[in-house]
Design a protein around this motif. Structure first.
Motif, PDB file in Angstrom:
ATOM      1  N   ALA A   1       1.021  -1.302  -0.101  1.00 24.86           N
ATOM      2  CA  ALA A   1       0.129   0.068   0.106  1.00 24.86           C
ATOM      3  C   ALA A   1       1.079   1.074   0.004  1.00 24.86           C
ATOM      4  O   ALA A   1       0.665   2.261  -0.623  1.00 24.86           O
ATOM      5  CB  ALA A   1      -1.011   0.027   1.440  1.00 24.86           C
ATOM      6  N   SER A   2       1.732   1.223   0.796  1.00 23.29           N
ATOM      7  CA  SER A   2       2.678   2.515   0.780  1.00 23.29           C
ATOM      8  C   SER A   2       3.219   2.724  -0.708  1.00 23.29           C
ATOM      9  O   SER A   2       3.654   3.651  -1.031  1.00 23.29           O
ATOM     10  CB  SER A   2       4.020   2.241   1.920  1.00 23.29           C
ATOM     11  N   ASN A   3       3.670   1.450  -1.028  1.00 20.26           N
ATOM     12  CA  ASN A   3       4.268   1.637  -2.385  1.00 20.26           C
ATOM     13  C   ASN A   3       3.553   2.380  -3.251  1.00 20.26           C
ATOM     14  O   ASN A   3       3.959   3.153  -4.184  1.00 20.26           O
ATOM     15  CB  ASN A   3       4.803   0.268  -3.004  1.00 20.26           C
ATOM     16  N   ILE A   4       2.392   2.039  -3.582  1.00 15.99           N
ATOM     17  CA  ILE A   4       1.401   2.402  -4.325  1.00 15.99           C
ATOM     18  C   ILE A   4       1.295   4.073  -4.204  1.00 15.99           C
ATOM     19  O   ILE A   4       1.237   4.689  -5.169  1.00 15.99           O
ATOM     20  CB  ILE A   4      -0.103   1.946  -4.297  1.00 15.99           C
TER      21      ILE A   4
ATOM     22  N   LYS B   1      14.103  -3.485  -5.012  1.00 15.60           N
ATOM     23  CA  LYS B   1      14.071  -4.423  -6.110  1.00 15.60           C
ATOM     24  C   LYS B   1      13.770  -5.684  -5.200  1.00 15.60           C
ATOM     25  O   LYS B   1      14.839  -6.010  -4.667  1.00 15.60           O
ATOM     26  CB  LYS B   1      15.097  -4.313  -6.877  1.00 15.60           C
ATOM     27  N   MET B   2      12.904  -6.744  -5.485  1.00  9.59           N
ATOM     28  CA  MET B   2      12.988  -8.078  -4.872  1.00  9.59           C
ATOM     29  C   MET B   2      13.812  -8.844  -5.693  1.00  9.59           C
ATOM     30  O   MET B   2      13.336  -9.296  -6.775  1.00  9.59           O
ATOM     31  CB  MET B   2      11.548  -8.247  -4.698  1.00  9.59           C
ATOM     32  N   LEU B   3      15.027  -9.283  -5.126  1.00 10.80           N
ATOM     33  CA  LEU B   3      15.871  -9.988  -6.004  1.00 10.80           C
ATOM     34  C   LEU B   3      15.241 -11.555  -5.949  1.00 10.80           C
ATOM     35  O   LEU B   3      15.112 -11.922  -4.998  1.00 10.80           O
ATOM     36  CB  LEU B   3      17.404  -9.923  -5.609  1.00 10.80           C
TER      37      LEU B   3
ATOM     38  N   GLN C   1       7.999 -11.291  -7.664  1.00  9.44           N
ATOM     39  CA  GLN C   1       6.682 -11.237  -7.450  1.00  9.44           C
ATOM     40  C   GLN C   1       6.551 -11.620  -5.986  1.00  9.44           C
ATOM     41  O   GLN C   1       5.290 -11.861  -5.511  1.00  9.44           O
ATOM     42  CB  GLN C   1       5.726 -12.285  -8.116  1.00  9.44           C
ATOM     43  N   MET C   2       7.607 -11.739  -5.195  1.00  8.70           N
ATOM     44  CA  MET C   2       7.235 -12.359  -3.688  1.00  8.70           C
ATOM     45  C   MET C   2       6.466 -13.399  -3.539  1.00  8.70           C
ATOM     46  O   MET C   2       5.622 -13.648  -2.731  1.00  8.70           O
ATOM     47  CB  MET C   2       6.626 -11.031  -2.751  1.00  8.70           C
ATOM     48  N   LYS C   3       6.593 -14.429  -4.347  1.00 10.06           N
ATOM     49  CA  LYS C   3       6.068 -15.631  -4.201  1.00 10.06           C
ATOM     50  C   LYS C   3       6.265 -16.545  -3.160  1.00 10.06           C
ATOM     51  O   LYS C   3       7.639 -16.813  -3.129  1.00 10.06           O
ATOM     52  CB  LYS C   3       6.077 -16.323  -5.564  1.00 10.06           C
TER      53      LYS C   3
END
Lengths: 246, 368
Positions: free
Chosen positions: B135-138, B161-163, B167-169
């Motif tokens: 939410a903060s990101n948006i 960046k999520m290395l 998608q944080m799956k």
């Protein structure tokens, strides 16, 4: 007649408790040797030492000519064993059990097949051949277990209370199989606490508190103890026991 | 050799005739993957949001639209006062509330400052942390689009960046975990039970009286569970690649090597348990309590090891699954080679050697 089992001063202690106390005896080839005693008298422990399952504390012994201390592997190849716990694989078929034990004792496939056919015919087991062992009645299972224990034609077969829990007629039939086995040259070493079975043995030893108190043919024992049957002989000897049966 | 083959055949008969158990063993990885993948998903997806904006203006609408449009959120309730928000949380209609201050757009335009309050249902703290982050990101993104240069010129905006797992799956985390758990369960628990069963039934006596070599007994007990583990490994791999879309980034051969090593460690654990116990129940208890729980809790499968108290962190070093899961993550997710997991491999080799030595020594040829 030559000697198949020879035991001298065999002793087994568990801590302070002497389960088998200095026993000495011999068993001749082709003999049916009854090994009697009350529960806890030490007969199972003694038998386990002879089969290489348990290491003796003292004394020496040979089975089928091999030393039970130094050559347990050779002893194992020359004996058969059937325990009081029913010892087949219940979830295997009758013929699969035979095949398995034949394989364990190093028999060839062809030999296993011929002997299986022959055995099934002799026991009239043709219909049960493909059944799982657990579906058979207890008497059948015991016959089968005995047949498995002598399937590789050992020199000696050890039977640890083989007929527990079945009726006298089934027991009688079982003993007929034992006679057949001795006729083919197998020596039978059997523990039991059914005294009628003791009468069927060539010679009987009676253990009390880890010691062998008497050893002779049933007829001689009855004469010595002035008894009508083996049961009376046994009662007279067992009364000496100070050990509590478990 | 004949002895060994007769015996292995027997072991397969035992397993294949126990249809229930074999079904459970083969379906377990499928069920676990489905459970972890869909039911227990920690991914943020379509989280229900309640919004409260007293003055409906341009900026609030745009932010709400962006939130609603993202795959993470779904604006479910529009509240008119704070009671509505309370009700939405209580009735489970929302997990997150966004409260815009009055005259939001005007404040933003004139003072360059406006406030949004984010209220999260933190009954599941992990989930709350992740959707607050989204939410903060948006909101930050909206702000940047609005005034890329002026207002934010003095601020440092971190670009996250999520290395390896953009998608944080959560599948990236639990697939290695499920692998680590299933192998322990099948190899250690089932092997120990299979050996102890022979002791309990009295058939072990017959084997010990026979000329059967003890090492053959052990090998043949192990063989079917080894095969089962390899099948399960394949099932999990197929499910993870084709159903969960978790690709194998590194080399499959490295992954297989590490897995076979882990199976070996698990089998020797099972062997050790079987020498220590004499009833199937005890074997089950030890494997259940002694293995499953540490694997679940101390391997990093569910809780990160870095956040544990020092004592538990120390204990976790003795959980083989910890090293295996780490190695699988490195190879499968990060796509690195065997060189990157030398430490894990070393620890597993050491564990396996020690365990197998102890248990072979303890496996009694004679019964006392």
């Amino acid at each position: 007649m030559d000697t198949v089992i020879k035991v001298e001063n065999l002793t087994k202690r568990f801590g302070d408790f002497t389960a088998v106390d200095n026993i000495t005896f011999e068993v001749k080839r082709g003999e049916i040797f009854g090994f009697l005693g009350a529960n806890g008298a030490g007969k199972t422990t003694a038998m386990r030492m002879l089969c290489g399952l348990s290491i003796p504390t003292e004394g020496k012994g040979t089975v089928a000519g091999y030393d039970i201390f130094r050559q347990p592997e050779l002893v194992k190849k020359s004996i058969g064993y059937m325990s009081q716990k029913f010892s087949m694989y219940e979830d295997l078929k009758v013929w699969e059990n035979l095949e398995l034990f034949g394989g364990i004792y190093g028999m060839h496939d062809k030999e296993i097949k011929i002997k299986t056919d022959e055995l099934m015919g002799r026991l009239n087991f043709e219909e049960e051949r493909d059944q799982l062992v657990k579906s058979l009645p207890l008497g059948f299972k015991q016959k089968l277990a005995f047949s498995v224990s002598i399937f590789h034609h050992p020199q000696v077969v050890f039977l640890d209370e083989p007929t527990g829990g079945v009726d006298p007629i089934t027991r009688r039939r079982f003993w007929e199989m034992i006679y057949d086995a001795t006729a083919s040259g197998i020596t039978v070493f059997v523990t039991t606490h059914y005294m009628d079975e003791a009468e069927y043995c060539d010679r009987v030893s009676i253990m009390v508190d880890g010691r062998i108190e008497a050893l002779d043919s049933p007829m001689n024992l009855k004469r010595t103890y002035n008894a009508k049957n083996m049961d009376e002989v046994f009662q007279q000897l067992a009364r000496k026991s100070t050990r509590k049966a478990d | 050799m004949k002895q060994l083959f007769s015996f292995i055949r027997k072991e397969f008969h035992h397993i294949l005739r126990d249809k229930t158990t074999v079904m459970i063993l083969l379906l377990m990885p499928v069920i676990q993957i489905v459970l972890f993948g869909f039911a227990l998903s920690q991914e943020v997806k379509d989280t229900k949001v309640v919004v409260l904006a007293n003055t409906s203006d341009d900026a609030t609408r745009r932010i709400i639209d962006r939130v609603d449009a993202s795959e993470y959120f779904d604006v479910a309730v529009v509240a008119h006062n704070s009671n509505d928000i309370d009700a939405a949380f209580r009735d489970g209609k929302a997990k997150l509330a966004m409260v815009f201050e009055d005259h939001f757009s005007e404040n933003l335009k004139h003072t360059g400052k406006a406030h949004i309050q984010l209220i999260a249902d933190a009954t599941d703290p992990n989930a709350a942390t992740s959707f607050l982050f989204y939410a903060s990101n948006i909101i930050t993104n909206y702000q940047q689009d609005l005034s890329p240069t002026q207002t934010n010129s003095g601020l440092i905006t971190p670009e996250v960046k999520m290395l390896y797992n953009p998608q944080m799956k959560s599948a990236f985390n639990f697939v290695p975990g499920v692998l680590g758990m299933i192998m322990i369960l099948i190899c250690a628990m089932m092997t120990s039970i299979a050996i102890v069963r022979e002791k309990e039934m009295g058939t072990m006596e017959i084997l010990l009286v026979s000329p059967m070599k003890p090492i053959y007994t052990i090998l043949s007990k192990i063989a079917p569970y080894f095969v089962l583990s390899v099948i399960n490994f394949a099932t999990i791999m197929l499910l993870s690649v084709f159903v969960l879309k978790v690709p194998i980034a590194g080399s499959f051969i490295s992954l297989l090597t590490v897995s076979l090593l882990y199976i070996f460690v698990a089998l020797s654990l099972g062997l050790l348990i079987s020498t220590l116990t004499s009833s199937q129940l005890a074997a089950m208890m030890i494997s259940g309590m002694g293995l499953m729980i540490p694997v679940m809790l101390l391997s990093g499968m569910i809780f990160p090891i870095e956040n544990m108290p020092a004592f538990l962190r120390f204990i976790s070093n003795f959980v083989p699954a910890r090293w295996y899961i780490d190695a699988v993550k490195t190879i499968m997710i990060k796509g690195l080679g065997l060189g990157a997991v030398l430490k894990d491999v070393g620890v597993l080799v050491l564990m396996g050697t020690v365990l197998v030595t102890i248990s072979l020594k303890k496996f009694k040829v004679r019964l006392g």
